[in-house]
Design a protein around this motif. Structure first.
Motif, PDB file in Angstrom:
ATOM      1  N   VAL A  96      -2.320 -27.380   6.571  1.00 49.02           N
ATOM      2  CA  VAL A  96      -1.761 -28.729   6.421  1.00 49.02           C
ATOM      3  C   VAL A  96      -1.021 -29.144   7.688  1.00 49.02           C
ATOM      4  O   VAL A  96      -1.186 -30.259   8.193  1.00 49.02           O
ATOM      5  CB  VAL A  96      -0.816 -28.796   5.194  1.00 49.02           C
ATOM      6  N   LEU A  97      -0.206 -28.231   8.230  1.00 50.44           N
ATOM      7  CA  LEU A  97       0.540 -28.534   9.449  1.00 50.44           C
ATOM      8  C   LEU A  97      -0.383 -28.763  10.644  1.00 50.44           C
ATOM      9  O   LEU A  97      -0.022 -29.469  11.585  1.00 50.44           O
ATOM     10  CB  LEU A  97       1.515 -27.393   9.766  1.00 50.44           C
ATOM     11  N   SER A  98      -1.585 -28.200  10.600  1.00 48.45           N
ATOM     12  CA  SER A  98      -2.525 -28.369  11.710  1.00 48.45           C
ATOM     13  C   SER A  98      -3.123 -29.778  11.759  1.00 48.45           C
ATOM     14  O   SER A  98      -3.691 -30.178  12.774  1.00 48.45           O
ATOM     15  CB  SER A  98      -3.660 -27.336  11.612  1.00 48.45           C
ATOM     16  N   LYS A  99      -2.979 -30.524  10.657  1.00 48.42           N
ATOM     17  CA  LYS A  99      -3.593 -31.857  10.575  1.00 48.42           C
ATOM     18  C   LYS A  99      -2.589 -32.990  10.768  1.00 48.42           C
ATOM     19  O   LYS A  99      -2.962 -34.161  10.778  1.00 48.42           O
ATOM     20  CB  LYS A  99      -4.296 -32.004   9.227  1.00 48.42           C
ATOM     21  N   THR A 100      -1.307 -32.654  10.904  1.00 49.19           N
ATOM     22  CA  THR A 100      -0.283 -33.688  11.064  1.00 49.19           C
ATOM     23  C   THR A 100      -0.126 -34.084  12.529  1.00 49.19           C
ATOM     24  O   THR A 100      -0.885 -33.625  13.385  1.00 49.19           O
ATOM     25  CB  THR A 100       1.070 -33.193  10.510  1.00 49.19           C
ATOM     26  N   ASN A 101       0.863 -34.939  12.825  1.00 44.38           N
ATOM     27  CA  ASN A 101       1.141 -35.370  14.197  1.00 44.38           C
ATOM     28  C   ASN A 101      -0.102 -36.004  14.827  1.00 44.38           C
ATOM     29  O   ASN A 101      -0.525 -35.635  15.927  1.00 44.38           O
ATOM     30  CB  ASN A 101       1.642 -34.181  15.033  1.00 44.38           C
ATOM     31  N   LYS A 102      -0.707 -36.941  14.077  1.00 43.44           N
ATOM     32  CA  LYS A 102      -1.906 -37.661  14.530  1.00 43.44           C
ATOM     33  C   LYS A 102      -3.064 -36.726  14.854  1.00 43.44           C
ATOM     34  O   LYS A 102      -3.817 -36.932  15.804  1.00 43.44           O
ATOM     35  CB  LYS A 102      -1.574 -38.532  15.746  1.00 43.44           C
ATOM     36  N   GLY A 103      -3.168 -35.651  14.050  1.00 43.32           N
ATOM     37  CA  GLY A 103      -4.268 -34.709  14.215  1.00 43.32           C
ATOM     38  C   GLY A 103      -4.043 -33.646  15.268  1.00 43.32           C
ATOM     39  O   GLY A 103      -4.880 -32.748  15.424  1.00 43.32           O
ATOM     40  N   TRP A 112       1.377 -29.576  14.206  1.00 38.39           N
ATOM     41  CA  TRP A 112       2.831 -29.504  14.420  1.00 38.39           C
ATOM     42  C   TRP A 112       3.299 -28.072  14.220  1.00 38.39           C
ATOM     43  O   TRP A 112       2.922 -27.411  13.255  1.00 38.39           O
ATOM     44  CB  TRP A 112       3.537 -30.424  13.418  1.00 38.39           C
ATOM     45  N   GLY A 113       4.118 -27.586  15.150  1.00 38.77           N
ATOM     46  CA  GLY A 113       4.691 -26.254  15.008  1.00 38.77           C
ATOM     47  C   GLY A 113       3.627 -25.184  14.869  1.00 38.77           C
ATOM     48  O   GLY A 113       2.653 -25.138  15.633  1.00 38.77           O
ATOM     49  N   ALA A 114       3.794 -24.345  13.845  1.00 43.64           N
ATOM     50  CA  ALA A 114       2.824 -23.268  13.612  1.00 43.64           C
ATOM     51  C   ALA A 114       1.442 -23.829  13.340  1.00 43.64           C
ATOM     52  O   ALA A 114       0.431 -23.179  13.599  1.00 43.64           O
ATOM     53  CB  ALA A 114       3.285 -22.401  12.442  1.00 43.64           C
ATOM     54  N   GLY A 115       1.383 -25.079  12.825  1.00 43.05           N
ATOM     55  CA  GLY A 115       0.096 -25.714  12.547  1.00 43.05           C
ATOM     56  C   GLY A 115      -0.698 -26.012  13.803  1.00 43.05           C
ATOM     57  O   GLY A 115      -1.928 -25.879  13.821  1.00 43.05           O
ATOM     58  N   ALA A 116      -0.006 -26.419  14.880  1.00 44.12           N
ATOM     59  CA  ALA A 116      -0.696 -26.686  16.142  1.00 44.12           C
ATOM     60  C   ALA A 116      -1.300 -25.402  16.702  1.00 44.12           C
ATOM     61  O   ALA A 116      -2.440 -25.385  17.185  1.00 44.12           O
ATOM     62  CB  ALA A 116       0.270 -27.309  17.147  1.00 44.12           C
ATOM     63  N   LEU A 117      -0.530 -24.316  16.631  1.00 44.63           N
ATOM     64  CA  LEU A 117      -1.036 -23.022  17.091  1.00 44.63           C
ATOM     65  C   LEU A 117      -2.192 -22.558  16.202  1.00 44.63           C
ATOM     66  O   LEU A 117      -3.204 -22.042  16.683  1.00 44.63           O
ATOM     67  CB  LEU A 117       0.094 -21.984  17.075  1.00 44.63           C
ATOM     68  N   HIS A 118      -2.048 -22.760  14.888  1.00 45.29           N
ATOM     69  CA  HIS A 118      -3.090 -22.386  13.928  1.00 45.29           C
ATOM     70  C   HIS A 118      -4.394 -23.134  14.231  1.00 45.29           C
ATOM     71  O   HIS A 118      -5.477 -22.538  14.185  1.00 45.29           O
ATOM     72  CB  HIS A 118      -2.600 -22.715  12.516  1.00 45.29           C
ATOM     73  N   LYS A 119      -4.265 -24.400  14.541  1.00 41.14           N
ATOM     74  CA  LYS A 119      -5.443 -25.221  14.867  1.00 41.14           C
ATOM     75  C   LYS A 119      -6.198 -24.639  16.059  1.00 41.14           C
ATOM     76  O   LYS A 119      -7.420 -24.474  16.021  1.00 41.14           O
ATOM     77  CB  LYS A 119      -4.979 -26.652  15.173  1.00 41.14           C
ATOM     78  N   ASP A 120      -5.461 -24.299  17.116  1.00 36.30           N
ATOM     79  CA  ASP A 120      -6.082 -23.715  18.310  1.00 36.30           C
ATOM     80  C   ASP A 120      -6.666 -22.335  18.021  1.00 36.30           C
ATOM     81  O   ASP A 120      -7.729 -21.972  18.536  1.00 36.30           O
ATOM     82  CB  ASP A 120      -5.057 -23.609  19.441  1.00 36.30           C
ATOM     83  N   TYR A 121      -5.969 -21.559  17.192  1.00 36.59           N
ATOM     84  CA  TYR A 121      -6.418 -20.204  16.869  1.00 36.59           C
ATOM     85  C   TYR A 121      -7.731 -20.242  16.087  1.00 36.59           C
ATOM     86  O   TYR A 121      -8.671 -19.506  16.396  1.00 36.59           O
ATOM     87  CB  TYR A 121      -5.334 -19.496  16.061  1.00 36.59           C
ATOM     88  N   VAL A 122      -7.799 -21.120  15.090  1.00 39.49           N
ATOM     89  CA  VAL A 122      -9.022 -21.244  14.294  1.00 39.49           C
ATOM     90  C   VAL A 122     -10.185 -21.706  15.177  1.00 39.49           C
ATOM     91  O   VAL A 122     -11.316 -21.214  15.052  1.00 39.49           O
ATOM     92  CB  VAL A 122      -8.810 -22.221  13.113  1.00 39.49           C
ATOM     93  N   LYS A 123      -9.890 -22.622  16.097  1.00 36.82           N
ATOM     94  CA  LYS A 123     -10.933 -23.106  17.014  1.00 36.82           C
ATOM     95  C   LYS A 123     -11.435 -21.963  17.893  1.00 36.82           C
ATOM     96  O   LYS A 123     -12.638 -21.824  18.127  1.00 36.82           O
ATOM     97  CB  LYS A 123     -10.363 -24.237  17.878  1.00 36.82           C
ATOM     98  N   ARG A 124     -10.502 -21.136  18.383  1.00 38.04           N
ATOM     99  CA  ARG A 124     -10.896 -20.021  19.243  1.00 38.04           C
ATOM    100  C   ARG A 124     -11.722 -18.996  18.463  1.00 38.04           C
ATOM    101  O   ARG A 124     -12.727 -18.479  18.957  1.00 38.04           O
ATOM    102  CB  ARG A 124      -9.651 -19.340  19.829  1.00 38.04           C
ATOM    103  N   LEU A 125     -11.292 -18.702  17.235  1.00 41.04           N
ATOM    104  CA  LEU A 125     -12.041 -17.760  16.400  1.00 41.04           C
ATOM    105  C   LEU A 125     -13.423 -18.310  16.060  1.00 41.04           C
ATOM    106  O   LEU A 125     -14.404 -17.555  15.998  1.00 41.04           O
ATOM    107  CB  LEU A 125     -11.267 -17.462  15.113  1.00 41.04           C
ATOM    108  N   SER A 126     -13.513 -19.613  15.835  1.00 40.83           N
ATOM    109  CA  SER A 126     -14.813 -20.244  15.547  1.00 40.83           C
ATOM    110  C   SER A 126     -15.756 -20.094  16.735  1.00 40.83           C
ATOM    111  O   SER A 126     -16.951 -19.838  16.572  1.00 40.83           O
ATOM    112  CB  SER A 126     -14.626 -21.724  15.219  1.00 40.83           C
ATOM    113  N   THR A 127     -15.204 -20.251  17.941  1.00 42.10           N
ATOM    114  CA  THR A 127     -16.007 -20.070  19.155  1.00 42.10           C
ATOM    115  C   THR A 127     -16.491 -18.632  19.268  1.00 42.10           C
ATOM    116  O   THR A 127     -17.657 -18.378  19.602  1.00 42.10           O
ATOM    117  CB  THR A 127     -15.189 -20.446  20.408  1.00 42.10           C
ATOM    118  N   LEU A 173       1.086 -14.384  10.438  1.00 36.70           N
ATOM    119  CA  LEU A 173       2.263 -14.999  11.059  1.00 36.70           C
ATOM    120  C   LEU A 173       2.191 -14.821  12.576  1.00 36.70           C
ATOM    121  O   LEU A 173       2.083 -13.699  13.064  1.00 36.70           O
ATOM    122  CB  LEU A 173       3.546 -14.383  10.509  1.00 36.70           C
ATOM    123  N   PRO A 174       2.269 -15.908  13.326  1.00 40.82           N
ATOM    124  CA  PRO A 174       2.005 -15.817  14.767  1.00 40.82           C
ATOM    125  C   PRO A 174       3.172 -15.378  15.641  1.00 40.82           C
ATOM    126  O   PRO A 174       2.954 -14.966  16.776  1.00 40.82           O
ATOM    127  CB  PRO A 174       1.582 -17.250  15.132  1.00 40.82           C
TER     128      PRO A 174
END
Length: 363
Positions: free
Chosen positions: A305-312, A315-330, A146-147
């Motif tokens: 799921v929330l990371s893939k909405t809002n035209k990719g 949205w909300g916690a999903g947008a932060l999750h998307k960035d977090y996963v990208k940073r961890l992948s890096t 939980l962020p």
């Protein structure tokens, strides 16, 4: 501002959750907890956190930070720039621990307290050297997923310390929200306490069971809250006229005698037994560890799921999750140190040498 090395004081559910988030971001952590079971308990939380992060990052996790068990608070905080205190909610204990942290920690180290409700001004009076660097940093369980983290400054907290704390927590994938006024229990727990009181009355009065109440939340408004919160949900409920229409339509309900929110049910053995028995009936088929696994899988799935909405864009916690996963992948793609690579390369050689020696002896 990122975290170079961290200390965790207290390794309970919340403290261990902080340790997991820090380690899985590649940050070395020194932990102090006098509980002889601390290593086992932290290990259990780490096991669950690794499982959840593998669900987020199937291609591999970043290099994990090193965990060191310190024998004293002084040893744990000696050379760190970030300290998370997560001891039990007793002001006398907080005073004792924070005074010792303050005495031994570097002057520039940020100190965050995981308290659920104690005001920072009431805690920092025990810090005689640098009370200005203390903030409340209140997370929610599980901390490694939980962020949200509520940041609260006290009377002696420097504004600069709050800004540095925000940057540090954001650097490990969290969503820091600075609470504008210092109040007990802050915002999150104030809301939870209100819902909890009403829920206790509904069970006590026999209106519903604990399972039925949970179902109403998880199949209904809980799903809306998870991605829009309260006010944005109600804005949508107002239709094209928005929030003004919603307030005009439902505002009068606030004067109706619907709630027992201001009354507290007597917290006696009868109520405890009633709720505990219904909770056992609801969940006894799963162990706590199994429920934690289910919870974590669900949370990762919802955020994914929330990371893939809002035209990719997410949205909300999903947008932060998307960035977090990208940073961890890096982070996961960064090469390991020369020493670590050499040690890894030597492992099979050592094993082969041992096997050869055994074969020679048998021959």
């Amino acid at each position: 501002m990122t975290i170079s090395k961290a200390a965790a004081i207290g390794g309970g559910v919340i403290g261990a959750g902080w340790v997991a988030r820090l380690l899985l971001n590649g940050i070395d952590v020194a932990i102090f907890d006098p509980d002889p079971e601390a290593s086992r308990k932290v290990g259990e939380v780490m096991k669950g956190a690794r499982r959840a992060y593998k669900q987020m990052l199937p291609d591999g996790l970043p290099r994990e930070g090193k965990l060191t068990y310190a024998k004293t608070i002084a040893e744990a905080v000696a050379d760190v720039d970030f300290i998370q205190e997560s001891v039990p909610e007793r002001l006398d204990l907080k005073h004792k621990v924070l005074a010792e942290i303050d005495l031994h920690a570097p002057a520039n180290a940020i100190v965050g307290s995981s308290t659920s409700g104690i005001k920072p001004s009431d805690m920092q009076v025990a810090m005689k050297k640098h009370p200005e660097r203390l903030v409340v940093a209140h997370p929610f369980n599980p901390v490694y997923l939980l962020p949200i983290v509520e940041i609260v400054g006290g009377a002696q907290t420097y504004p600069e310390a709050i800004e540095v704390a925000k940057e540090m927590y954001a650097s490990i994938g969290m969503k820091p929200v600075v609470i504008r006024k210092e109040i007990e229990a802050f915002v999150g727990d104030r809301l939870l306490e209100a819902a909890w009181r009403e829920a206790l009355w509904l069970i006590k009065d026999g209106i519903c069971s604990v399972e039925e109440l949970d179902d109403i939340m998880r199949y209904g408004f809980g799903l809306r809250w998870a991605q829009m919160g309260m006010f944005q949900v109600y804005r949508v409920a107002g239709g094209e006229a928005g929030m003004r229409h919603f307030m005009a339509q439902f505002g009068p309900c606030l004067k109706w005698p619907w709630t027992k929110l201001m009354d507290v049910p007597e917290f006696n053995d009868e109520l405890v037994d009633l709720i505990a028995a219904q909770s056992d009936e609801q969940s006894d088929k799963w162990s706590i560890r199994e429920l934690e696994k289910i919870r974590d899988e669900n949370l990762v799935g919802i955020m994914d799921v929330l990371s893939k909405t809002n035209k990719g864009k997410g949205w909300g916690a999903g947008a932060l999750h998307k960035d977090y996963v990208k940073r961890l992948s890096t982070l996961a793609k960064k090469p390991v140190s020369v020493a670590a690579a050499r040690a890894k390369a030597n492992k099979p050689v050592k094993k082969a040498a041992k096997s050869a020696k055994k074969a020679a002896k048998k021959g």
